[in-house]
Design a protein around this motif. Sequence first.
Motif, PDB file in Angstrom:
ATOM      1  N   GLY A  58      -0.210  10.891   7.866  1.00  0.00           N
ATOM      2  CA  GLY A  58       0.298   9.542   8.153  1.00  0.00           C
ATOM      3  C   GLY A  58       1.759   9.414   7.780  1.00  0.00           C
ATOM      4  O   GLY A  58       2.565   8.871   8.553  1.00  0.00           O
TER       5      GLY A  58
ATOM      6  N   ALA B 164       4.808   8.631  10.308  1.00  0.00           N
ATOM      7  CA  ALA B 164       5.697   7.498  10.040  1.00  0.00           C
ATOM      8  C   ALA B 164       7.154   7.965  10.058  1.00  0.00           C
ATOM      9  O   ALA B 164       8.036   7.300  10.606  1.00  0.00           O
ATOM     10  CB  ALA B 164       5.359   6.868   8.689  1.00  0.00           C
TER      11      ALA B 164
ATOM     12  N   THR C  28       8.246   8.585  13.547  1.00  0.00           N
ATOM     13  CA  THR C  28       8.477   7.313  14.220  1.00  0.00           C
ATOM     14  C   THR C  28       9.839   6.749  13.839  1.00  0.00           C
ATOM     15  O   THR C  28      10.603   6.301  14.704  1.00  0.00           O
ATOM     16  CB  THR C  28       7.373   6.306  13.826  1.00  0.00           C
ATOM     17  OG1 THR C  28       6.121   6.946  13.969  1.00  0.00           O
ATOM     18  CG2 THR C  28       7.428   5.072  14.689  1.00  0.00           C
TER      19      THR C  28
ATOM     20  N   PRO D 132       7.184   2.529  11.572  1.00  0.00           N
ATOM     21  CA  PRO D 132       6.621   3.536  10.663  1.00  0.00           C
ATOM     22  C   PRO D 132       5.370   3.040   9.944  1.00  0.00           C
ATOM     23  O   PRO D 132       4.418   3.812   9.743  1.00  0.00           O
ATOM     24  CB  PRO D 132       7.757   3.789   9.672  1.00  0.00           C
ATOM     25  CG  PRO D 132       8.986   3.447  10.420  1.00  0.00           C
ATOM     26  CD  PRO D 132       8.609   2.318  11.323  1.00  0.00           C
ATOM     27  N   ILE D 133       5.342   1.746   9.589  1.00  0.00           N
ATOM     28  CA  ILE D 133       4.173   1.229   8.865  1.00  0.00           C
ATOM     29  C   ILE D 133       2.947   1.279   9.768  1.00  0.00           C
ATOM     30  O   ILE D 133       1.875   1.782   9.387  1.00  0.00           O
ATOM     31  CB  ILE D 133       4.446  -0.212   8.385  1.00  0.00           C
ATOM     32  CG1 ILE D 133       5.640  -0.217   7.423  1.00  0.00           C
ATOM     33  CG2 ILE D 133       3.214  -0.800   7.724  1.00  0.00           C
ATOM     34  CD1 ILE D 133       6.126  -1.596   7.053  1.00  0.00           C
TER      35      ILE D 133
ATOM     36  N   ALA E 136       2.579   3.100  12.400  1.00  0.00           N
ATOM     37  CA  ALA E 136       2.278   4.502  12.721  1.00  0.00           C
ATOM     38  C   ALA E 136       1.463   5.130  11.594  1.00  0.00           C
ATOM     39  O   ALA E 136       0.505   5.872  11.840  1.00  0.00           O
ATOM     40  CB  ALA E 136       3.569   5.282  12.939  1.00  0.00           C
ATOM     41  N   PHE E 137       1.837   4.811  10.345  1.00  0.00           N
ATOM     42  CA  PHE E 137       1.093   5.372   9.208  1.00  0.00           C
ATOM     43  C   PHE E 137      -0.369   4.938   9.265  1.00  0.00           C
ATOM     44  O   PHE E 137      -1.279   5.754   9.152  1.00  0.00           O
ATOM     45  CB  PHE E 137       1.725   4.924   7.896  1.00  0.00           C
ATOM     46  CG  PHE E 137       0.953   5.358   6.675  1.00  0.00           C
ATOM     47  CD1 PHE E 137       1.112   6.639   6.172  1.00  0.00           C
ATOM     48  CD2 PHE E 137       0.058   4.506   6.055  1.00  0.00           C
ATOM     49  CE1 PHE E 137       0.383   7.061   5.071  1.00  0.00           C
ATOM     50  CE2 PHE E 137      -0.671   4.918   4.954  1.00  0.00           C
ATOM     51  CZ  PHE E 137      -0.501   6.199   4.456  1.00  0.00           C
TER      52      PHE E 137
ATOM     53  N   THR F  97      -2.270   6.446  12.307  1.00  0.00           N
ATOM     54  CA  THR F  97      -2.506   7.881  12.160  1.00  0.00           C
ATOM     55  C   THR F  97      -3.602   8.151  11.140  1.00  0.00           C
ATOM     56  O   THR F  97      -4.477   8.995  11.348  1.00  0.00           O
ATOM     57  CB  THR F  97      -1.214   8.573  11.699  1.00  0.00           C
ATOM     58  OG1 THR F  97      -0.164   8.164  12.538  1.00  0.00           O
ATOM     59  CG2 THR F  97      -1.365  10.072  11.745  1.00  0.00           C
TER      60      THR F  97
END
Lengths: 548, 323
Positions: free
Chosen positions: A379, A383, A386, A423-424, A426-427, A430
């Motif tokens: 993750g 992030a 991203t 990024p948040i 995406a984390f 993922t």
Amino acid sequence: MSKTTQAPKALRGVGNFIDDRFHLAKTGEKNLRKVFPNHWSFMLGEIALYSFIILLVSGVFLTLWFKPSMVEVIYDGSYERLQGVPMSEAYASTLFIDFEVRGGFLVRQIHHWAALIFVASLVVHMLRVFFTGAFRKPREINWLIGVAIFMLAMIEGLFGYSLPDDLPSGMGVRILQGVILAVPLVGTYISMFLFGGEFPGEDIITRLYMLHVLAIPALLLGLIVAHFMILWHQKHTQYPGPGRTDKTVVGTPMFPGFAVKAGGFFFFTFAVIAGLSAFVQINPIHLFGPFTPTSITSGLQPDWYMGFMEGALRIFPNWFDFSIFGYAVPMGVLVPGLGIMGVVFGGLALWPFIEQWITGDKRARNVADRPRNAPVRTGVGVAMITFYGLCWLAGSNDILSETFSINLYLTTYIFRVLVILGPIVAFMVTKRICLGLQRRDRDTLEHGYESGTIRQLPSGEFIEVHKESSEETTDVLASKPVITSTALADEVDDKGVENPAARKGKGRLRRALAHWYTKDNVSFEGVEPHSGHHLHHSKDVEKESAAH
Amino acid sequence: MKWITARRRHPLAGYAVVILALVLFGVGYAAVAPTSDQAQAQTLAAEVASPDDADAAEGKVVFDQTCASCHGLDGSGTATGPDLREVGPASIDFYVSTGRMPSSDPSAQMPRREPVVSEEELADLIAYYNESIRSGEAGPEIPYEVPDEAPEPEDFEPQRSDFESDEEYEAAVEESAAEYEAALEEYEAEYEDYIQGASDTDMGMRLYLTNCAHCHGWSGGGGALTDGRWAPEIHDSTPREIYEAMVSGPGAMPMFSDGVISPEEKQELISYVKTLQAEPNAGGIFDLQRVGQVAEGFIGWTVGLSLIVACAIWITAKQRAHD
């Protein structure tokens, strides 16, 4: 029949002559038999190595004619459109390479395309190492060397881009100078020192040339050799599978199997780069024209690997600029110009040590993780991708704005929001995907795989027959490591004494991070391979059909 | 048929069918679809227009029909269209000949398109403008000495209805073809003269890169501007249109009058742009639209690295146990 393995006499004679003097047979045998695990993702670093070799060779060719001089000359070469135009000798000699040297244009394009592929392959190689946890002990040093190579490659690329002294190179150097100027206290001094006076001066091309063809390539070469030797010594990581443990390697021997593959792969890499260079125009410096400090154009970007810094500069607001004692501190340039680079490279360099500190895992790890089995790391990696990707896209915001007819200012605001939210999200996404995959792995392990065969039971119920997975799959799935951390030890030990680390702030932070790192994981505890009810169903069916 | 029957289960058969179908549709569409020549032939245009035989009375009809609803019957402007009395004929010619006027949406920036008004009508319109709307000598004049668009064969084509017999019509067709050839030759000579007449590449380049490139881009490909506007690409612009844009400053573009950049310097500048556009792409058949680094990076990743990684997957592939 019995003597077929003997080498011809002539070869044996030469071999013995060398062996008597250097005793190479033993070392040679050991190294030629070295085992390489077979997986495509282990070839990514090789792309970088091969494109680096192509860069060295094509670069040497270019130095034969390139003149790193900013002396102004009036062009009278064979490129008609620019005849009579005053330009620097550097630009004129690049035109000479393009239009007068046989094959010069092609080699210059090969050099440029190889540079783009080189840095791109460094990135994908690094991502592979990151996501499979191949940076863990004992490979932390090699990871750091890799990060250094990545950084140097970027700088090397930027300097090379600046050499022809055409319009984009001048603009690139101007941005570089702007970032240098933004450094508090020493910025102006560094700039004056680097340029030998005011921008652009008459020294910068000569100095960048020395750095581009001598200093940085020498460093890169040294680091690549060190990287390779450490790899050779420590051996490759390998993916989990039957017979693969932290202590054994399974794969193809270096000679002949792997050497043939690697040699062929070099030629393929070269073919792709040469093919691109022959058919796709890159950096047409003769169209851009020479750089003059008054010239400026829209729609111009750095090469892709500098794109994320360009993007950071474009979207970072000027809200934090301030003055102190009459000296301006332009945070709007300083933070994206140096800060973002520090975050990206600092983060990369520190991650192995951060992870080790969180988990307290000090064992040597030679079996690579499957990315899903380390969901937090995966993750964090996504992030980071991203964040990098959004900065990178923001670097082309004018092209995006024009191509897709989006308001230019709007793209800036969109990117400002996305670069934080992206990024948040995406984390979280993922990590959920990883956990989902883990759950599916557990299902497959317990129940086998769906065979696609539908059967009707005597009771009328329809079932899909599950079959037992192959031994390899079972082995891979069953080897899922348990993620734990030494920081999660009981706060009070069995004698009733409080854990001293848990009292301090640092210890508490570590405990919190360890909790975050380990909390969500699908437990495989107590899962017996092929013990699930679906398989029993299929056994019932088999029994029944056997009875008929 | 046997040949197909034997191969229809080949692993590549599916791809072959898809490619064949794509080719069939592509070629078929190209054969059926109207070409631009045919489409243009449907519009009416008689003779090449020149300022001398323009008819202001005809121009008034054009103005009242296409312009007056926004700019007012006397050209003094309304809430939706600006006052035209001070802008000068160069501006009128620029906006109408590039198809930007009449606008379909007065609140948005207009893209370049095929002009709605024919060349003859435009000449009439400008005659009417000069006579009745323009206040005195206000605004820049049309630079008639700068070459405009190349003549089109349709401009010379006779109308079948004007002739009684087929023979007369065919003779007229032949005659018009010769007229067109002559006009084209004359135009090309004029164009060459203008472009070749500029000899100082350095001056043209500096003027362009200092004044124009930060919006229109180094290649003239256009670029994004603030507030959702954009600088259009200038590849299709004729030298006269570029000249008119400079002297009249349409939209967000600043005005570069003949006092700021002299006509000779404008010629250098225009020559630089046109010569750069005509420049063949020395680096390969794919020029990536001369977008530059963004396109190069995109191709480097999507074509270059992807192909190499595909090769890596190929050479390390092994037969997997089925599961």
